[in-house]
Scaffold this active site. Structure first.
Site, mmCIF file in Angstrom:
data_model
loop_
_atom_site.group_PDB
_atom_site.id
_atom_site.type_symbol
_atom_site.label_atom_id
_atom_site.label_comp_id
_atom_site.label_asym_id
_atom_site.label_seq_id
_atom_site.Cartn_x
_atom_site.Cartn_y
_atom_site.Cartn_z
ATOM 1 N N TYR A 1 -1.780 -1.817 7.040
ATOM 2 C CA TYR A 1 -2.706 -1.222 5.592
ATOM 3 C C TYR A 1 -4.770 -2.212 6.004
ATOM 4 O O TYR A 1 -5.111 -0.976 6.069
ATOM 5 C CB TYR A 1 -2.616 -2.088 4.175
ATOM 6 C CG TYR A 1 -3.422 -2.145 3.223
ATOM 7 C CD1 TYR A 1 -2.410 -1.665 2.099
ATOM 8 C CD2 TYR A 1 -4.369 -2.587 2.777
ATOM 9 C CE1 TYR A 1 -3.863 -1.747 0.834
ATOM 10 C CE2 TYR A 1 -5.280 -2.792 1.820
ATOM 11 C CZ TYR A 1 -4.938 -1.957 0.757
ATOM 12 O OH TYR A 1 -5.491 -1.572 -0.684
ATOM 13 N N SER B 1 -0.836 -9.804 -4.555
ATOM 14 C CA SER B 1 -0.420 -8.189 -4.994
ATOM 15 C C SER B 1 0.384 -8.404 -5.654
ATOM 16 O O SER B 1 0.288 -7.806 -7.063
ATOM 17 C CB SER B 1 -1.226 -7.737 -4.106
ATOM 18 O OG SER B 1 -0.357 -5.825 -4.429
ATOM 19 N N HIS C 1 11.840 1.200 -0.011
ATOM 20 C CA HIS C 1 11.595 0.093 0.920
ATOM 21 C C HIS C 1 12.672 -0.874 1.596
ATOM 22 O O HIS C 1 12.090 -2.270 1.668
ATOM 23 C CB HIS C 1 11.525 -1.298 -0.476
ATOM 24 C CG HIS C 1 10.259 -0.414 -1.856
ATOM 25 N ND1 HIS C 1 8.680 -0.320 -1.030
ATOM 26 C CD2 HIS C 1 10.338 -1.113 -2.627
ATOM 27 C CE1 HIS C 1 8.300 -0.651 -1.583
ATOM 28 N NE2 HIS C 1 8.314 -0.268 -2.957
ATOM 29 N N GLY D 1 0.512 -1.346 0.089
ATOM 30 C CA GLY D 1 0.110 0.186 0.040
ATOM 31 C C GLY D 1 0.446 1.674 0.192
ATOM 32 O O GLY D 1 0.217 2.126 0.536
ATOM 33 N N THR D 2 2.336 0.976 -0.728
ATOM 34 C CA THR D 2 3.116 2.064 -0.980
ATOM 35 C C THR D 2 3.046 3.624 -0.963
ATOM 36 O O THR D 2 2.353 4.396 -1.095
ATOM 37 C CB THR D 2 4.164 2.365 -1.395
ATOM 38 O OG1 THR D 2 4.323 0.564 -1.403
ATOM 39 C CG2 THR D 2 5.215 2.679 -1.042
ATOM 40 N N ARG E 1 -4.927 -1.873 -8.883
ATOM 41 C CA ARG E 1 -5.134 -3.574 -9.147
ATOM 42 C C ARG E 1 -6.710 -3.742 -8.148
ATOM 43 O O ARG E 1 -7.839 -3.005 -8.655
ATOM 44 C CB ARG E 1 -4.997 -4.041 -9.101
ATOM 45 C CG ARG E 1 -5.375 -5.441 -9.420
ATOM 46 C CD ARG E 1 -4.058 -7.436 -8.690
ATOM 47 N NE ARG E 1 -3.897 -7.279 -7.720
ATOM 48 C CZ ARG E 1 -4.624 -7.815 -7.198
ATOM 49 N NH1 ARG E 1 -5.723 -9.057 -8.082
ATOM 50 N NH2 ARG E 1 -5.040 -8.087 -6.028
ATOM 51 N N LYS E 2 -6.747 -3.320 -7.133
ATOM 52 C CA LYS E 2 -8.169 -3.940 -6.348
ATOM 53 C C LYS E 2 -8.253 -3.216 -5.137
ATOM 54 O O LYS E 2 -9.532 -2.300 -4.860
ATOM 55 C CB LYS E 2 -8.790 -5.205 -6.372
ATOM 56 C CG LYS E 2 -8.765 -6.531 -7.093
ATOM 57 C CD LYS E 2 -9.718 -7.668 -6.725
ATOM 58 C CE LYS E 2 -10.299 -8.374 -8.009
ATOM 59 N NZ LYS E 2 -10.392 -9.826 -7.126
ATOM 60 N N GLY E 3 -7.760 -3.038 -4.751
ATOM 61 C CA GLY E 3 -7.172 -1.986 -3.572
ATOM 62 C C GLY E 3 -7.913 -2.534 -2.339
ATOM 63 O O GLY E 3 -8.911 -2.280 -1.590
HETATM 64 P P1 A3P Z 1 -3.535 -5.061 -4.783
HETATM 65 O O1 A3P Z 1 -2.690 -6.129 -6.164
HETATM 66 O O2 A3P Z 1 -4.321 -5.514 -3.282
HETATM 67 O O3 A3P Z 1 -4.664 -4.165 -5.609
HETATM 68 P P2 A3P Z 1 2.184 -0.581 -3.105
HETATM 69 O O4 A3P Z 1 1.679 0.633 -3.834
HETATM 70 O O5 A3P Z 1 3.020 -0.612 -1.672
HETATM 71 O O6 A3P Z 1 2.566 -0.897 -4.439
HETATM 72 O O7 A3P Z 1 1.101 -1.383 -3.229
HETATM 73 C C1 A3P Z 1 0.050 -1.926 -4.675
HETATM 74 C C2 A3P Z 1 -1.523 -1.977 -3.297
HETATM 75 O O8 A3P Z 1 -2.620 -1.211 -2.631
HETATM 76 C C3 A3P Z 1 -2.270 -2.786 -4.767
HETATM 77 O O9 A3P Z 1 -3.013 -3.404 -4.176
HETATM 78 C C4 A3P Z 1 -3.276 -1.305 -4.973
HETATM 79 O O10 A3P Z 1 -4.336 -1.823 -5.726
HETATM 80 C C5 A3P Z 1 -2.641 -0.719 -3.772
HETATM 81 N N1 A3P Z 1 -3.411 0.697 -3.645
HETATM 82 C C6 A3P Z 1 -3.037 1.024 -4.484
HETATM 83 N N2 A3P Z 1 -3.313 2.327 -4.276
HETATM 84 C C7 A3P Z 1 -4.524 1.897 -3.102
HETATM 85 C C8 A3P Z 1 -5.392 2.799 -2.394
HETATM 86 N N3 A3P Z 1 -5.744 4.964 -2.442
HETATM 87 N N4 A3P Z 1 -6.427 2.641 -1.268
HETATM 88 C C9 A3P Z 1 -6.049 1.629 -1.467
HETATM 89 N N5 A3P Z 1 -4.800 0.412 -1.651
HETATM 90 C C10 A3P Z 1 -4.482 0.991 -2.445
#
Ligand code: A3P
Length: 321
Positions: A221, A163, A133, A69-70, A287-289
């Site tokens: 998260y 993810s 990271h 959720g970076t 993707r799905k979040g």
């Molecule tokens: P999913 O693949 O489960 O959907 P990172 O930012 O560390 O690369 O993490 C990516 C994950 O955070 C992905 O998860 C992405 O969809 C989700 N993500 C992106 N934007 C988000 C938001 N605003 N709120 C919650 N989750 C989010």
């Protein structure tokens, strides 16, 4: 032969050949450096980050294991600390036209480029907001020795793995074969991911957050998803810019939550069709979040294996995921 390794200096190649090496997900190899696995490119950036970066007392570092959720954390903290200069409802808000990764750069990636898109030591605006990271052990000494604050966000290993799997599938070029799901799962369990072992990464920051609660804030998260208001308030207090009663009553916290939500960010044109400064399509970060998508991908045996590792590794730490 490994393309990414062609441009490296002899000294760096010598270092690489002295390190434990394993097969990577996308890059040909991962190298074990200070107990954690990195690609050669990230390792090169890490060495310059460690050597060149000078943290300052007012810096804020957002730290995650990949796919925890970076991008969401970047959006929230950027919006929070800049709420005076960038009013949340403004049509000019930077998040409306810029991907959070370009607002809050990854330091090790930035240092891995010949021409840094940002110049990490020159920014005079304070607080400076960066991300990485890297595991705690690999952070530059100045990060540890100054009052620079760390915000760490983790995610349960089941969703993190799922993810990561989808992310890597999207990133790979058409001529790169994707590693089978089961093999990737095995690699994840064995710690073989970027900045892995996943569990050691999380546990180290968990311990630091208990040791130094003023310096390290530890978020999950899932908790932020469930109670975003509460955790934004925690974030604001930790960063010493708490919400005033007036701000809370005016609905400002809810506006931040909405602006940074998955629904809002993933539907912005910039995130549907734009690219980051490093050349990735912005859409791959969304993707799905959701919490719990692992249920659609992992077998019962896989879940049991992950749960067992988590139990063993976190045993006695007070941390559950
Ligand atoms: P999913 O693949 O489960 O959907 P990172 O930012 O560390 O690369 O993490 C990516 C994950 O955070 C992905 O998860 C992405 O969809 C989700 N993500 C992106 N934007 C988000 C938001 N605003 N709120 C919650 N989750 C989010």
């Amino acid at each position: 032969k490994c393309l990414e390794e062609n441009g490296f200096s002899q000294t760096f190649k010598d270092l690489l050949s002295s390190l434990p090496k394993a097969k990577g997900w996308l890059s040909p190899h991962l190298y074990k450096y200070q107990g954690f696995w990195l690609t050669a490119l990230h390792l090169q950036g890490t060495l310059s980050f460690q050597h060149c970066f000078q943290a300052q007392d007012f810096d804020i570092l957002l730290i995650t294991s990949p796919k925890s959720g970076t991008i969401w954390l970047k959006a929230m903290v950027f919006t929070l600390i800049n709420r005076m200069s960038h009013p949340i409802l403004s049509q000019e808000h930077p998040l409306l036209t810029t991907n959070p990764h370009d607002l809050v750069p990854f330091l090790e990636l930035n240092y891995a480029q010949e021409k840094n898109p940002i110049s990490p030591n020159s920014s005079l605006t304070s607080p400076r907001l960066y991300s990485t990271h890297l595991p705690y052990v690999s952070l530059p000494e100045s990060v540890k020795n100054t009052k620079c604050k760390i915000i760490y966000m983790c995610r349960n290993p089941r969703d993190t793995f799922v993810s990561l799997w989808h992310y890597i599938s999207k990133l790979r070029s058409q001529d790169t074969k994707m590693i089978p799901f089961e093999e990737a799962f095995d690699m994840f369990c064995n710690g073989l991911t970027m900045a892995g072992p996943f569990w050691d990464h999380v546990l180290n920051y968990w311990e630091k957050s208990l040791e130094m609660p003023q310096k390290v804030l530890f978020l999950k998260y899932e908790d932020v998803k469930e109670k975003p208001f509460l955790h934004l308030r925690r974030l604001a207090e930790f960063l010493e810019c708490p919400f005033s009663l007036e701000e809370e009553e005016s609905g400002l916290v809810d506006e931040i939550i909405k602006l940074c939500s998955f629904e809002n960010l993933s539907n912005l044109e910039v995130n549907k069709s734009g690219k980051t400064l490093f050349g990735n399509d912005n859409r791959v970060f969304f993707r799905k979040g959701e919490v719990g998508d692992w249920k659609n991908h992992l077998t019962t045996e896989m879940v049991e294996r992950l749960n067992q590792i988590t139990e063993d590794k976190f045993n006695g730490s007070g941390l559950t995921l």
